[in-house]
Design a protein around this motif. Structure first.
Motif, PDB file in Angstrom:
ATOM      1  N   UNK A 298       0.834  -1.206   0.000  1.00  0.00           N
ATOM      2  CA  UNK A 298       0.000   0.000   0.000  1.00  0.00           C
ATOM      3  C   UNK A 298       0.866   1.252   0.000  1.00  0.00           C
ATOM      4  N   UNK A 299       1.928   1.237   0.791  1.00  0.00           N
ATOM      5  CA  UNK A 299       2.810   2.396   0.863  1.00  0.00           C
ATOM      6  C   UNK A 299       3.605   2.566  -0.427  1.00  0.00           C
ATOM      7  N   UNK A 300       3.956   1.461  -1.075  1.00  0.00           N
ATOM      8  CA  UNK A 300       4.637   1.551  -2.364  1.00  0.00           C
ATOM      9  C   UNK A 300       3.751   2.260  -3.388  1.00  0.00           C
TER      10      UNK A 300
ATOM     11  N   UNK B  99      -0.997   1.555   9.833  1.00  0.00           N
ATOM     12  CA  UNK B  99      -1.214   2.963  10.159  1.00  0.00           C
ATOM     13  C   UNK B  99       0.067   3.603  10.700  1.00  0.00           C
ATOM     14  N   UNK B 100       0.773   2.874  11.547  1.00  0.00           N
ATOM     15  CA  UNK B 100       2.013   3.390  12.118  1.00  0.00           C
ATOM     16  C   UNK B 100       3.071   3.579  11.032  1.00  0.00           C
ATOM     17  N   UNK B 101       3.183   2.620  10.114  1.00  0.00           N
ATOM     18  CA  UNK B 101       4.169   2.726   9.044  1.00  0.00           C
ATOM     19  C   UNK B 101       3.841   3.878   8.091  1.00  0.00           C
TER      20      UNK B 101
ATOM     21  N   UNK C 194       2.985   9.384   4.636  1.00  0.00           N
ATOM     22  CA  UNK C 194       2.168   9.145   3.447  1.00  0.00           C
ATOM     23  C   UNK C 194       0.704   8.986   3.828  1.00  0.00           C
ATOM     24  N   UNK C 195      -0.204   9.550   3.009  1.00  0.00           N
ATOM     25  CA  UNK C 195      -1.635   9.371   3.285  1.00  0.00           C
ATOM     26  C   UNK C 195      -2.066   7.953   2.951  1.00  0.00           C
ATOM     27  N   UNK C 196      -2.685   7.286   3.890  1.00  0.00           N
ATOM     28  CA  UNK C 196      -3.119   5.901   3.685  1.00  0.00           C
ATOM     29  C   UNK C 196      -4.382   5.671   4.505  1.00  0.00           C
TER      30      UNK C 196
END
Length: 209
Positions: free
Chosen positions: A37-39, A61-63, A69-71
């Motif tokens: 997701x972060x990628x 959420x912590x990562x 980054x918005x997630x």
């Protein structure tokens, strides 16, 4: 939840090959630590990440916070939290390991890998439900083991009207879970006598425009 493994890396390689427009809507189901997701978020996508594990949701959420980054991270069972929404890209790294005692639902950490006697407990749900979440031209990228019948995944997605094929393959050493199941897998005919490693594959399916 467990740390990203070779299947996450293989799916990340498939994601890197995928064109992704800025602002594209991306869904990552079974997000775990949120690595995929972060990628996608780093590439400017609007990403929703889903996991059934409270620990995974907290970690993702912590990562995301650490990465700045918005997630959107939500807890839920597969696609239930995103009913009625549609996406340009769906990423899926579901449980896919065939498991003895398939009449018992997996519990605890085993929910991240155990998937019924044929390994398709979650894969079949994705095949049936994911096509309805894809926008025209939208893509599903799914990673699974060859032990859980990628051909059936491809056929099921094609039956739903998607263009589908295996696009990535990688052989890896048996992990700790499979090492304890080698004899059972051979008895079931899921592993041949001369196989001493596992093949992972990525299935890519595209919704026609």
């Amino acid at each position: 939840m467990y740390a990203p493994q070779e299947d996450t890396e293989l799916l990340a390689a498939a994601l890197a090959d995928e064109p992704l427009a800025p602002g594209a809507a991306v869904l990552d189901v079974g997000t775990g630590s949120g690595a995929l997701a972060l990628t996608a978020a780093r590439r400017g996508a609007r990403v929703t990440a889903v996991d059934v594990s409270r620990r995974a949701v907290y970690a993702a959420r912590l990562n995301a916070l650490r990465a700045g980054l918005p997630l959107e991270v939500v807890r839920g069972n597969l696609f239930e939290p995103v009913r009625g929404r549609s996406f340009d890209l769906v990423l899926a790294n579901p449980p896919y390991v065939p498991a003895p005692g398939a009449h018992r639902p997996p519990r605890g950490a085993a929910r991240a890998w155990d998937a019924g006697g044929d390994g398709r407990l979650v894969l079949d749900r994705i095949c049936h439900e994911a096509p309805g979440l894809l926008r025209p031209g939208g893509v599903l990228l799914l990673v699974q083991s060859a032990l859980s019948d990628p051909g059936l995944t491809v056929d099921c997605l094609r039956s739903a009207g998607l263009k589908s094929a295996v696009t990535q393959r990688q052989r890896i050493a048996f992990g700790p879970v499979l090492r304890t199941r080698v004899e059972w897998l051979r008895e079931r005919g899921l592993l041949s006598p001369d196989e001493n490693d596992e093949e992972l594959v990525v299935v890519r399916a595209e919704q026609p425009v």
